[in-house]
Design an enzyme around this catalytic site. Sequence first.
Site, PDB file in Angstrom:
ATOM      1  N   HIS A  90       0.767  -1.248   0.069  1.00 30.29           N
ATOM      2  CA  HIS A  90      -0.140  -0.042  -0.036  1.00 30.29           C
ATOM      3  C   HIS A  90       0.822   1.415  -0.062  1.00 30.29           C
ATOM      4  O   HIS A  90       0.501   2.176  -0.705  1.00 30.29           O
ATOM      5  CB  HIS A  90      -0.945  -0.031   1.378  1.00 30.29           C
ATOM      6  N   HIS A 134     -10.355   3.062  -0.838  1.00 30.45           N
ATOM      7  CA  HIS A 134     -10.364   2.891   0.394  1.00 30.45           C
ATOM      8  C   HIS A 134     -11.362   1.466   0.635  1.00 30.45           C
ATOM      9  O   HIS A 134     -12.494   1.414   1.270  1.00 30.45           O
ATOM     10  CB  HIS A 134     -11.320   4.078   1.103  1.00 30.45           C
ATOM     11  N   HIS A 182     -10.717  -1.650   1.451  1.00 33.57           N
ATOM     12  CA  HIS A 182     -10.708  -2.699   2.540  1.00 33.57           C
ATOM     13  C   HIS A 182     -11.568  -2.016   3.964  1.00 33.57           C
ATOM     14  O   HIS A 182     -12.516  -2.818   4.278  1.00 33.57           O
ATOM     15  CB  HIS A 182      -9.289  -3.191   3.052  1.00 33.57           C
TER      16      HIS A 182
END
Length: 741
Positions: free
Chosen positions: A53, A99, A101
């Site tokens: 990420h 966004h 998860h």
Amino acid sequence: MKQALTPEQIKEQKPYLDWSLSEREYDYISEKLLGRLPNFTETGLFSAMWSEHCSYKKSKPVLRLFPNQNDRVLQGPGEGAGVVDIDDGQAVVFKAESHNHPSTVEPYQGAATGVGGILRDIFSMGARPIASLDSLHFGELDDPKMQMKVAGTVKGIGDYGNCMGIPTVAGETTFDPCYSGNLLVNAMSVGLMDQKDIQKGKAAGIGNAVMYVGAKTGRDGIHGATFASADFSDENATQRSAVQVGDPFMEKLLLEACLELIQNHPDWLVGIQDMGAAGIVSSSAEMASEGDAGMDLDLDLVPQREPNMSAYEIMLSESQERMLLCVNKGHEDDVKKIFDFYGLEAVTIGRITEGRQYVLHHDGQVVCDIPVSSLTDDVLEETSEEQKPARILQAEQEANWQPEVTDAGATLEQLLQQSTIADKSIFFEQYDSMVRTSTVVGPGSDAGVLRVRGTKKGLAMTTDGNGRFVYLNPEVGGKMALAEAAANIVATGALPLAITDCLNYGDPNDPEIFWELHQSVSGMAEACRVFDTPVISGNVSLYNENNGQAIHPTPMVGMVGLIKDLKNLVKMAAQAAGDQVYLLGQTGDDYAGSELQKMLTGDIAGTVADFDLNHVHAMMKTLLSLMEDGKVASAHDLAEGGLGVALAETLFKTDLGMNLKLDLTKNQLFSETAGRFVVTVKKEDAAAFEAALGDDATLIGEVTNSHWLQVRLADGNLNKNVADLEQLWKEAIPCQLKSRD
């Protein structure tokens, strides 16, 4: 939090494996970068900063395929957001972030904080956010649990954006079973600024202050970055502690304070960055790296809203509404006064140091002493195996599915009620699309359009992504995503400028999924070069899986275009009876991945045909020139549901109809061949229109006063009352939602 492990215990027990740090990486850090075992705090910092990420360690080799510069790009990837020149000393700033998860676990807060985070990226660049967009992908609406997730997501987006006073002007919402276990919530924000105010996320100048501003730090969102770098399972899908909690009223104050500092006192400020993924560690390390500097921070000075927070928790918290500033020495009190006025924390928590060492103090002890580069520059890139999926190999050996449409009118009625096509106003009416009064075209059209105040200019913006086509043919699907976005922008009369993206995929360790990523990015990159729309910002969201079931590969393209003079703005709806109706582009038998195929078979299959990008681009360029000359009355690009659905949508919200004759079959009325438009033109402009577009423009009929859609096809007819069609389209989703009660 439980007692921190010693370095020796970390080496033995390997807790870092649960934080997305591999044993190979841990050994490399210990042996090559530090020459010692990292302590508990340091291990946590590495696990966050080396996560996919934050580092893009798996996707970087693929991302290098993207073009990211042209004559208009003022800032490409690497900062909070990209910046593009729109003339007159002004710039448009935009970026999209996923966004996924957090929104799957806690839809309301996940979606809300997704909006908040992307807005901070925009104003950290020195721009005032002027618009929000979204790209939402859910499971099917007949699932009551999914209906609750949809409601939470939409409310989260609406509440945050409305409280901030920023209009949500465009977006897309699709429904497919592949997203049932893993939602996709992609948020995009667009800002406007004077070029002189552009900021950098940079910390430099020995002795300069590192200032923490905004909300206090809590324990929410800890390991959010690593949470977003692993897939879901029944065991870990309850990681609600990794979901942040947002406060839009605090963010509104933070926005105003930051812009006051940037615009009125630029000499006080060296750099500014949002505390997003990985919190303080990410913003501070990245700023130090950008400034080729060292940094010394005292974590006891960090404003905290919870007692007894460890250094690990303080550094990895992803509490919202926080920014990190590098302030010229001697101006700390000046900066503090601005933030005090807005009731915000503003604390000097450290200094810029000589060299490139990253040092943290907590409770009177040094809890971290490592090179800045070890967190930002020394990440081990990973190469992944690639394999063409068996489903695609098999599909290439088989004939594509062909529909057998017997009643074109009934088929159109059914398509208009499919969740992905049906009216979404029940969702976007929860968003304020008109606040700030700059919105010219709001949700429900091909693209949102805002005026640039004080000028004749307008900005068009859109989000587009169709995972079904990418699933069936990643390279062609990638081209189609970009071409669809460009078509939406051009349909308003705007010149496409650049794109941002969210690349949403499954587990990259699966060779088939990494192949999908590589091929689709390759297709997108080719299209970017053809359309001269560089990628100026974006993000990668991998591991979008639930219990081993991956989503369809879903690259989302966010595009912004420039309208030189809003008097040339083109609307989607037909304008007047007597106008000539044209179909632009050629129609093939393209049903693989279409809404028609999903509706009739319950699945998607087959191969998606390639198309001529250069030809489509040339056609759009000519169309745009005609629009600028005032020769186009309305325009709408063809997407889900093909020409049939596009014709109906062109007539919705009007009192008009159409009388058409097509050399197409009932099947082809719903083909989804890429790169097509339905355009209406005044009779007096028809000759010039046809001369400019040649064989790309086919006259198919004219607009009428009847409010009926009448189509003569090669193998049958369609005659439907537009009001009846519109009612079906408008009531489809509300009816599905009511069925839950």
